[in-house]
Design a protein around this motif. Structure first.
Motif, PDB file in Angstrom:
ATOM      1  N   GLU A 108       1.091   4.097  -2.953  1.00 38.88           N
ATOM      2  CA  GLU A 108       0.961   5.510  -3.012  1.00 38.88           C
ATOM      3  C   GLU A 108       2.125   6.213  -3.390  1.00 38.88           C
ATOM      4  O   GLU A 108       2.024   7.293  -3.994  1.00 38.88           O
ATOM      5  CB  GLU A 108       0.439   5.787  -1.712  1.00 38.88           C
ATOM      6  CG  GLU A 108      -0.761   5.521  -0.972  1.00 38.88           C
ATOM      7  CD  GLU A 108      -0.908   5.944   0.615  1.00 38.88           C
ATOM      8  OE1 GLU A 108      -0.391   6.818   1.006  1.00 38.88           O
ATOM      9  OE2 GLU A 108      -1.443   4.939   1.055  1.00 38.88           O
TER      10      GLU A 108
ATOM     11  N   GLU B 288       0.778  -1.333   0.080  1.00 36.33           N
ATOM     12  CA  GLU B 288       0.035  -0.048  -0.087  1.00 36.33           C
ATOM     13  C   GLU B 288       0.801   1.280  -0.023  1.00 36.33           C
ATOM     14  O   GLU B 288       0.672   2.113  -1.084  1.00 36.33           O
ATOM     15  CB  GLU B 288      -1.007   0.029   1.270  1.00 36.33           C
ATOM     16  CG  GLU B 288      -2.239  -0.657   0.780  1.00 36.33           C
ATOM     17  CD  GLU B 288      -2.553  -0.516  -0.545  1.00 36.33           C
ATOM     18  OE1 GLU B 288      -2.853   0.652  -1.148  1.00 36.33           O
ATOM     19  OE2 GLU B 288      -3.053  -1.523  -1.345  1.00 36.33           O
ATOM     20  N   THR B 289       1.718   1.375   0.955  1.00 38.51           N
ATOM     21  CA  THR B 289       2.630   2.371   1.002  1.00 38.51           C
ATOM     22  C   THR B 289       3.389   2.739  -0.328  1.00 38.51           C
ATOM     23  O   THR B 289       3.712   3.693  -0.820  1.00 38.51           O
ATOM     24  CB  THR B 289       3.615   2.610   2.194  1.00 38.51           C
ATOM     25  OG1 THR B 289       3.007   2.241   3.232  1.00 38.51           O
ATOM     26  CG2 THR B 289       3.952   4.087   2.037  1.00 38.51           C
TER      27      THR B 289
ATOM     28  N   GLU C 144       2.317   8.788  -6.557  1.00 39.22           N
ATOM     29  CA  GLU C 144       2.643  10.356  -6.351  1.00 39.22           C
ATOM     30  C   GLU C 144       3.782  10.557  -7.073  1.00 39.22           C
ATOM     31  O   GLU C 144       3.759  11.570  -7.738  1.00 39.22           O
ATOM     32  CB  GLU C 144       2.666  10.570  -4.778  1.00 39.22           C
ATOM     33  CG  GLU C 144       3.058  12.023  -4.504  1.00 39.22           C
ATOM     34  CD  GLU C 144       2.723  12.528  -3.015  1.00 39.22           C
ATOM     35  OE1 GLU C 144       2.169  11.869  -2.479  1.00 39.22           O
ATOM     36  OE2 GLU C 144       3.231  13.550  -3.027  1.00 39.22           O
TER      37      GLU C 144
END
Ligand code: HSE
Length: 438
Positions: free
Chosen positions: A86, A82-83, A90
């Motif tokens: 992201e 998940e991180t 980004e």
């Protein structure tokens, strides 16, 4: 020429390896890229004593790197889903190119990531995600670009191969070998990913997409681990001329693509049978080239860094090229999610040969009943060996079969296990002959 400014996210095993290779080989890397590759910033939650960070800006927040306007390329080495997702999205949104070693991220979120990257016209490179330092993505995507790929088979988890190799050679325990692989930095944060075949399925998913031009479909991959392999099976396989390896296999058939990770007996004379320890190897069969083999270290700090830095070199060379003229992320342009023209086959539909081990009561008629069940399911026996009794009245029976559809084999196993003459579960391991005739 202007330097390429690199931000490294994560300073664990692979992050430290990447940092050190970039620093140590900076002169040669600059000559190869035609411009310097400069480490502009590193994000790490804690110091890594393997790296001398003197003079390098360090942050504890990985998102500082993707927001740093001076950075051209973000190297994602934090792992996880998940991180990392992201962070990469980004970075892409901010117009940065991305290099990652994260196979879970690419296998599970790759379709979304490549769509976002294509919209922004940035590069996402992931050579280190499959088989550590072996340049198999580049070979498959570019070197074999003329071929219709027929199958890909590989030993693509270093930890699992390390465990299987040393259990067999040194008679050491599974747990002992797993601890050693963890200490050497080979294993995933969750080592069940290694031994249950999930890590290998991530890598196979990526290889299959690049081989056949299909979308990434990790959720359709079949996985079976190595934890149920016994020394008995290793010894029986050996006496039959096979070695047991944990294989990732993907085959193109008329009906679709096979995508499966499981233990397999492979003939001892195959090169893949001789890949030991943390080494990985992938065999690719192309219609024009025939069989090709890619071998090397599948895990570890600097072998994986070798692939990360090779991707950075590609980014340095290609960043000025218009997106439409770059090599497609997954080798083929126009891969459309949901396009089922070449579906991933359900496991019931695969066709392979099998090794079975049964414990049978030693009395007249038992073998006949076993043979009848197999015949009724259309399973053709290649060899049948009855061994000497080991446990009381029970005798081990070893059977190898000709090519059989998995659904038929499952039904035969169900009926065999229901026989009063058969004790306990039937062991079934697939046999992969890796036929090299085009
Ligand atoms: N845990 C992985 C392996 C690391 O053992 O192969 C490289 O992907």
């Amino acid at each position: 020429m202007e330097p390429v400014r690199v931000g490294i996210c994560g300073l664990g095993t692979v992050g430290a390896g990447t940092f050190n290779v970039l620093m140590r080989n900076a002169v040669d890397i600059e000559r190869r890229a035609g411009r310097p590759l400069v480490i502009e910033q590193v994000a790490a939650r804690r110091d890594n004593p393997q790296c001398d960070l003197t003079g390098i800006p360090v942050t504890a927040d990985v998102f500082d790197v993707v927001r740093n306007p001076r950075i051209d390329v973000v190297v994602e080495l934090i792992g996880g889903y998940e991180t990392a997702r992201e962070l990469v999205l980004e970075a892409i949104h901010n117009g940065k190119h991305v290099v990652t070693a994260n196979k879970a991220l690419i296998a599970v979120h790759g379709n979304e990531i490549f769509r976002a990257a294509a919209d922004k016209g940035v590069i996402v490179a992931f050579e280190a995600a499959v088989a550590g330092g072996i340049p198999v993505i580049k070979s498959l995507r570019e070197g074999l670009g003329a071929n219709r790929i027929q199958w890909v088979a590989g030993i693509i988890n270093g930890t699992g191969n390390y465990i299987l190799t040393h259990m067999r050679d040194q008679g050491r325990s599974f747990d002992d070998m797993l601890s050693e692989a963890q200490a050497l930095g080979y294993a995933e944060a969750d080592p069940t990913f290694d031994v249950e075949g999930i890590d290998a399925a991530h890598k196979l998913t990526i290889l299959a997409s690049i081989a056949y031009g299909v979308p990434l479909q990790f959720e359709r991959a079949y996985t079976e681990g190595i934890s149920r392999i016994t020394f008995d099976d290793v010894a029986q396989a050996d006496s039959l001329g096979y070695i047991i390896k944990h294989l990732g296999i993907s085959r193109r058939t008329e009906e679709g693509v096979e995508l499966r990770v499981h233990p397999a007996l492979i003939p001892k004379e195959r090169l893949l049978a001789n890949v030991h320890g943390v080494k990985n190897a992938i065999e690719v069969m192309g219609d024009a080239v025939g069989p090709t083999l890619y071998y090397g270290a599948g895990a570890g700090a600097e072998p994986t860094a070798s692939a990360v830095v090779a991707d950075l070199l590609d980014v340095a060379r290609d960043m000025a090229t218009h997106h439409d003229y770059r090599t497609p992320y997954l080798a083929f342009s126009g891969i459309v999610e949901g396009d089922n023209s070449l579906p991933i086959l359900p496991m019931d539909n695969i066709v392979t040969a099998y090794y079975m081990r049964l414990q049978a009561v030693d009395r007249p008629g038992v073998l006949a009943r076993v043979a009848t069940i197999l015949a009724e399911q259309g399973v053709s026996i290649e060899a049948l060996i009855q061994k000497e009794a080991t446990e009381g009245e029970l005798v081990p029976i070893i059977i190898t079969t000709h090519l059989t559809r998995e659904a038929n084999m499952n039904e035969a196993m169900r009926q065999l296990e229901a026989l009063a003459d058969i004790a306990g579960p039937v062991t079934r391991i697939r046999i992969e002959n890796l036929d090299e005739n085009v």
